[in-house]
Design a protein around this motif. Sequence first.
Motif, PDB file in Angstrom:
ATOM      1  N   ASP A 103       0.834  -1.205   0.000  1.00  0.00           N
ATOM      2  CA  ASP A 103       0.000   0.000   0.000  1.00  0.00           C
ATOM      3  C   ASP A 103       0.870   1.256   0.000  1.00  0.00           C
ATOM      4  O   ASP A 103       0.639   2.186  -0.783  1.00  0.00           O
ATOM      5  CB  ASP A 103      -0.907   0.022   1.237  1.00  0.00           C
ATOM      6  N   PHE A 104       1.854   1.273   0.887  1.00  0.00           N
ATOM      7  CA  PHE A 104       2.714   2.451   1.003  1.00  0.00           C
ATOM      8  C   PHE A 104       3.501   2.682  -0.283  1.00  0.00           C
ATOM      9  O   PHE A 104       3.620   3.821  -0.753  1.00  0.00           O
ATOM     10  CB  PHE A 104       3.669   2.279   2.190  1.00  0.00           C
ATOM     11  N   LEU A 105       4.031   1.607  -0.858  1.00  0.00           N
ATOM     12  CA  LEU A 105       4.761   1.741  -2.119  1.00  0.00           C
ATOM     13  C   LEU A 105       3.838   2.240  -3.232  1.00  0.00           C
ATOM     14  O   LEU A 105       4.262   3.011  -4.109  1.00  0.00           O
ATOM     15  CB  LEU A 105       5.390   0.405  -2.509  1.00  0.00           C
ATOM     16  N   THR A 106       2.576   1.812  -3.204  1.00  0.00           N
ATOM     17  CA  THR A 106       1.606   2.269  -4.206  1.00  0.00           C
ATOM     18  C   THR A 106       1.316   3.754  -4.031  1.00  0.00           C
ATOM     19  O   THR A 106       1.174   4.489  -5.020  1.00  0.00           O
ATOM     20  CB  THR A 106       0.301   1.461  -4.088  1.00  0.00           C
ATOM     21  N   VAL A 107       1.215   4.213  -2.781  1.00  0.00           N
ATOM     22  CA  VAL A 107       1.024   5.648  -2.529  1.00  0.00           C
ATOM     23  C   VAL A 107       2.205   6.428  -3.081  1.00  0.00           C
ATOM     24  O   VAL A 107       2.040   7.461  -3.756  1.00  0.00           O
ATOM     25  CB  VAL A 107       0.861   5.921  -1.021  1.00  0.00           C
ATOM     26  N   MET A 108       3.417   5.939  -2.836  1.00  0.00           N
ATOM     27  CA  MET A 108       4.618   6.634  -3.282  1.00  0.00           C
ATOM     28  C   MET A 108       4.768   6.613  -4.804  1.00  0.00           C
ATOM     29  O   MET A 108       5.496   7.430  -5.375  1.00  0.00           O
ATOM     30  CB  MET A 108       5.848   6.012  -2.631  1.00  0.00           C
ATOM     31  N   ASP A 109       4.094   5.687  -5.458  1.00  0.00           N
ATOM     32  CA  ASP A 109       4.167   5.623  -6.913  1.00  0.00           C
ATOM     33  C   ASP A 109       3.452   6.811  -7.565  1.00  0.00           C
ATOM     34  O   ASP A 109       3.826   7.247  -8.655  1.00  0.00           O
ATOM     35  CB  ASP A 109       3.537   4.307  -7.399  1.00  0.00           C
ATOM     36  N   SER A 110       2.420   7.333  -6.887  1.00  0.00           N
ATOM     37  CA  SER A 110       1.727   8.538  -7.368  1.00  0.00           C
ATOM     38  C   SER A 110       1.327   9.358  -6.151  1.00  0.00           C
ATOM     39  O   SER A 110       0.145   9.404  -5.758  1.00  0.00           O
ATOM     40  CB  SER A 110       0.492   8.152  -8.193  1.00  0.00           C
ATOM     41  N   PRO A 111       2.311  10.007  -5.498  1.00  0.00           N
ATOM     42  CA  PRO A 111       2.079  10.589  -4.167  1.00  0.00           C
ATOM     43  C   PRO A 111       1.170  11.810  -4.141  1.00  0.00           C
ATOM     44  O   PRO A 111       0.560  12.086  -3.106  1.00  0.00           O
ATOM     45  CB  PRO A 111       3.489  10.951  -3.696  1.00  0.00           C
ATOM     46  N   TRP A 112       1.046  12.545  -5.227  1.00  0.00           N
ATOM     47  CA  TRP A 112       0.311  13.803  -5.166  1.00  0.00           C
ATOM     48  C   TRP A 112      -1.114  13.705  -5.699  1.00  0.00           C
ATOM     49  O   TRP A 112      -1.991  14.411  -5.222  1.00  0.00           O
ATOM     50  CB  TRP A 112       1.078  14.883  -5.939  1.00  0.00           C
TER      51      TRP A 112
END
Length: 357
Positions: A168-177
């Motif tokens: 989940d966290f890596l997925t957030v960081m993949d498109s953080p904004w």
Amino acid sequence: MNLKRLVHNILFVSLCIWGIVESVLGIFQTVGICAPHNLIFKLTGSFDNPGPYGGLLACIASTAIAFLLFENESSPKDNETKYLRLVATVCCCFCLIVVPATRSRTAWVALVCSLVAVFFAKYGFRRWVSRYPKLSIASFVIIVLSIPGLFLMKKESALGRLHIWHMDFLTVMDSPWTGHGISKIMAAYGRTQEFFFRECMADASPTVIRIAGCPEYPFNEYLGLGMALGFPAMIVSIIVVSIFSIRLLKEHSAYAGGMISLSIFSLASYPMSLLQFWILLAIIVASSFKSSSAWVGVVSSFLVLVGGLLFLKYGYKSKIEECRESYTYGYSLHKLSLWEDSNKELIPAFEYSCDPM
């Protein structure tokens, strides 16, 4: 009794009766009087899984217990208050009987944390610790020692949850904004997990490889919001929930217990993918504004319900259910050797689901 207080009491009694009915349903399922909604489990209440069932009962029990602690301060000693306390007590008894039977560790943690917060808001942390130092130390030791017990109780499930949060966290960081969109977060999860194992397979432990799967939920509503709308939305949601919970605690509102339970339960489950929890949140919001700001609670509660219904209709859960139907139809076409028609039915599902099947 004025109209605002009458509505407030009706909402509270309705919440307690809801908890009692759900608890009785779970008891009936346990003893075999009626069947659970999912035959894999022994009790599920009106849910398909005992996890969210336990979470709902934990939230309702927290609200009822907080009422018994807080409302005694300001409520008059009349028949109305006596009846409300009786309903709250009965609700507590039923809910506390069933919550342990659900074996939902997240629900247990949510219940305990909310009760600790309500207890210290009532009596004061420093005053309680200084007055009962031995009891405070014993309680702290018991809580600390129970943590590894909860982990080992269902170790594979706990490790699986940790892996899901990592993805989940890596997925957030993949498109953080900007996020990936509320309907496409699990497809983004699948791409992240695919990349993770393609690039890090040599460093991944055998346990992680074994437990990795294709979840239908992010199992953390805050990370799920970050996956959908970006990191700023996730931070704003955490701030709003924290401020709202702290305000309810400072006001000694009975709904502080329910709100804290719900916010903690959301850390490791998927309550916002279920209509029951949107109704619960709407009741908490509507009942948390009194006096001159009561209309704010009504409007806010209405917006919560509308937002919940829209999310349930257009969010990732509804899309995954559509993908499941598409898979059934597409696979049938495949068995009939209609390859092109099968592909047309199956390929669009990759936009919404992380399950390659």
